[in-house]
Design an enzyme around this catalytic site. Structure first.
Site, PDB file in Angstrom:
ATOM      1  N   LYS A  10      -0.056   4.234  -0.230  1.00 48.57           N
ATOM      2  CA  LYS A  10      -0.748   5.387   0.369  1.00 48.57           C
ATOM      3  C   LYS A  10      -0.570   6.618  -0.545  1.00 48.57           C
ATOM      4  O   LYS A  10      -0.527   6.474  -1.762  1.00 48.57           O
ATOM      5  CB  LYS A  10      -0.238   5.631   1.787  1.00 48.57           C
ATOM      6  CG  LYS A  10      -0.215   4.358   2.620  1.00 48.57           C
ATOM      7  CD  LYS A  10       0.022   4.610   4.078  1.00 48.57           C
ATOM      8  CE  LYS A  10       0.157   3.290   4.803  1.00 48.57           C
ATOM      9  NZ  LYS A  10       0.072   3.424   6.241  1.00 48.57           N
ATOM     10  N   SER A  21       3.580  -2.504  10.313  1.00 49.66           N
ATOM     11  CA  SER A  21       5.024  -2.536  10.569  1.00 49.66           C
ATOM     12  C   SER A  21       5.675  -3.865  10.197  1.00 49.66           C
ATOM     13  O   SER A  21       6.594  -4.334  10.887  1.00 49.66           O
ATOM     14  CB  SER A  21       5.322  -2.169  12.026  1.00 49.66           C
ATOM     15  OG  SER A  21       4.909  -0.834  12.288  1.00 49.66           O
ATOM     16  N   ASN A  43       0.864  -1.183   0.000  1.00 48.82           N
ATOM     17  CA  ASN A  43       0.000   0.000   0.000  1.00 48.82           C
ATOM     18  C   ASN A  43       0.901   1.233   0.000  1.00 48.82           C
ATOM     19  O   ASN A  43       1.525   1.539   1.010  1.00 48.82           O
ATOM     20  CB  ASN A  43      -0.887  -0.036   1.261  1.00 48.82           C
ATOM     21  CG  ASN A  43      -1.702   1.232   1.433  1.00 48.82           C
ATOM     22  OD1 ASN A  43      -1.818   2.049   0.521  1.00 48.82           O
ATOM     23  ND2 ASN A  43      -2.279   1.382   2.615  1.00 48.82           N
ATOM     24  N   GLU A  83      -6.823   4.380   7.965  1.00 49.26           N
ATOM     25  CA  GLU A  83      -6.600   5.808   7.672  1.00 49.26           C
ATOM     26  C   GLU A  83      -7.823   6.415   6.987  1.00 49.26           C
ATOM     27  O   GLU A  83      -8.163   7.571   7.214  1.00 49.26           O
ATOM     28  CB  GLU A  83      -5.323   5.970   6.827  1.00 49.26           C
ATOM     29  CG  GLU A  83      -4.085   5.723   7.681  1.00 49.26           C
ATOM     30  CD  GLU A  83      -2.859   5.283   6.907  1.00 49.26           C
ATOM     31  OE1 GLU A  83      -2.839   5.378   5.669  1.00 49.26           O
ATOM     32  OE2 GLU A  83      -1.906   4.828   7.580  1.00 49.26           O
ATOM     33  N   GLY A  90       2.657   1.924  10.766  1.00 52.00           N
ATOM     34  CA  GLY A  90       3.637   3.001  10.636  1.00 52.00           C
ATOM     35  C   GLY A  90       4.355   3.363  11.928  1.00 52.00           C
ATOM     36  O   GLY A  90       5.022   4.394  12.000  1.00 52.00           O
ATOM     37  N   HIS A 142      -9.434   0.824   4.983  1.00 51.94           N
ATOM     38  CA  HIS A 142      -8.160   1.023   5.685  1.00 51.94           C
ATOM     39  C   HIS A 142      -8.401   1.982   6.853  1.00 51.94           C
ATOM     40  O   HIS A 142      -9.201   2.908   6.752  1.00 51.94           O
ATOM     41  CB  HIS A 142      -7.123   1.606   4.719  1.00 51.94           C
ATOM     42  CG  HIS A 142      -5.743   1.622   5.283  1.00 51.94           C
ATOM     43  ND1 HIS A 142      -5.343   2.559   6.205  1.00 51.94           N
ATOM     44  CD2 HIS A 142      -4.686   0.804   5.092  1.00 51.94           C
ATOM     45  CE1 HIS A 142      -4.087   2.318   6.550  1.00 51.94           C
ATOM     46  NE2 HIS A 142      -3.668   1.255   5.880  1.00 51.94           N
ATOM     47  N   GLU A 167      -5.210  -5.301  10.587  1.00 48.00           N
ATOM     48  CA  GLU A 167      -4.228  -4.240  10.772  1.00 48.00           C
ATOM     49  C   GLU A 167      -4.517  -3.495  12.074  1.00 48.00           C
ATOM     50  O   GLU A 167      -5.362  -2.582  12.100  1.00 48.00           O
ATOM     51  CB  GLU A 167      -4.299  -3.245   9.602  1.00 48.00           C
ATOM     52  CG  GLU A 167      -3.959  -3.857   8.271  1.00 48.00           C
ATOM     53  CD  GLU A 167      -3.354  -2.823   7.341  1.00 48.00           C
ATOM     54  OE1 GLU A 167      -2.267  -3.086   6.813  1.00 48.00           O
ATOM     55  OE2 GLU A 167      -3.949  -1.747   7.176  1.00 48.00           O
TER      56      GLU A 167
HETATM   57  C1  PEP Z   1      -0.700  -0.055   6.156  1.00 48.90           C
HETATM   58  O1  PEP Z   1      -0.929   1.148   6.262  1.00 48.90           O
HETATM   59  O2  PEP Z   1      -1.492  -0.769   5.531  1.00 48.90           O
HETATM   60  C2  PEP Z   1       0.497  -0.581   6.788  1.00 48.90           C
HETATM   61  C3  PEP Z   1       0.520  -1.847   7.078  1.00 48.90           C
HETATM   62  O3  PEP Z   1       1.500   0.317   7.027  1.00 48.90           O
HETATM   63  P1  PEP Z   1       2.980  -0.016   7.610  1.00 48.90           P
HETATM   64  O4  PEP Z   1       3.450  -1.296   6.979  1.00 48.90           O
HETATM   65  O5  PEP Z   1       3.805   1.172   7.214  1.00 48.90           O
HETATM   66  O6  PEP Z   1       2.812  -0.156   9.093  1.00 48.90           O
END
Ligand code: PEP
Length: 246
Positions: free
Chosen positions: A11, A207, A9, A94, A168, A92, A162
């Site tokens: 973003k 992460s 992703n 976000e 992040g 997601h 998630e």
């Molecule tokens: C995400 O936003 O879907 C995600 C998993 O981000 P990150 O791997 O940066 O934690």
């Protein structure tokens, strides 16, 4: 057997020059033993799909629930498909936070995606406060039930767990915590969809890095990963793919 999947992703990151990363990724992993999906910003879907030429899948990061109409700035499932996408990330955290997306909205978007033949990658996950309050499974159970369409199958829908607090941040749940949620998701899908529940891919996201990918992939009911930050660099994303395919 569920085919393993690593999804990236991007973003709101990436300009045309970033497409060089896709070439590097494909060159490094010409035939991975798993499915690879990259979800760039909508502006890059068409160009990325042209470069990927079917060697990896390309997806969107959101779609509108309506087929067309007066929705300035939005993108329909048909538009994603037309641009070369085969998948779309929906719900997601976000988008749930920044755009006040509810489970009902995510479900309507997923229905729109499925009707266009896109694979819906539906995200669920608890906040840190919800985990601290012991509400993790209740929150995730509700998100799963209310965001997933009745028409979902293992072929047209992927579920990504998630935890919001792991996205992040460099923090990840313990492997036991990941297994608890993934086993719970599997049981909930089986309760609702019967034997088909065993066919849904369950991705862990939050992460994931080259250094922790292997142990996460070895965890119960983890069928791959949704990767944010580490999907922006071919070397890191390639190492995560190698950990799954290897
Ligand atoms: C995400 O936003 O879907 C995600 C998993 O981000 P990150 O791997 O940066 O934690």
């Amino acid at each position: 057997m569920r085919r393993k999947l690593v999804a990236g992703n991007w973003k709101m990151n990436g300009l045309t020059a970033s497409l060089a990363e896709v070439e590097a990724l494909i060159a490094a992993h010409p035939a991975p033993g798993c499915e690879v999906l990259l979800c760039p910003p909508a502006t890059l879907i068409s160009a990325m799909a042209a470069r990927a030429a079917g060697r990896i899948a390309v997806g969107g990061q959101d779609c509108h629930m309506a087929a067309a109409g007066a929705h300035t700035g939005d993108i329909s499932a048909a538009m994603l498909r037309d641009a070369g996408a085969s998948h779309v990330i929906l719900g997601h955290s976000e988008r749930r936070a920044d755009h006040a997306e509810t489970n009902a909205m995510v479900r309507a978007k997923a229905e729109a995606a499925l009707s266009e033949g896109l694979v819906a990658l539906i995200c669920v996950g608890e906040t840190e406060a919800e985990r601290d309050a012991g509400e993790t499974l209740a929150v995730i159970g509700r998100q799963l039930a209310e965001s997933t369409p009745d028409a979902a199958t293992g072929a047209n829908t992927v579920i990504a767990y998630e935890p919001v607090w792991a996205i992040g941040t460099g923090r990840t749940p313990t492997l036991e915590q990941i297994a608890e949620v993934h086993d719970f998701l599997r049981a909930e899908l089986a309760a609702r969809f019967g034997a088909e529940g065993a066919a849904f891919r369950l991705l862990y996201g939050g992460s994931v890095k080259p250094g922790n990918a292997k142990e996460i992939f070895a965890t119960s009911n983890v069928d791959g990963a949704l990767v944010g930050g580490a999907s922006l660099k071919a070397a890191d994303f390639g190492a995560i793919i190698a950990a799954l395919a290897g």
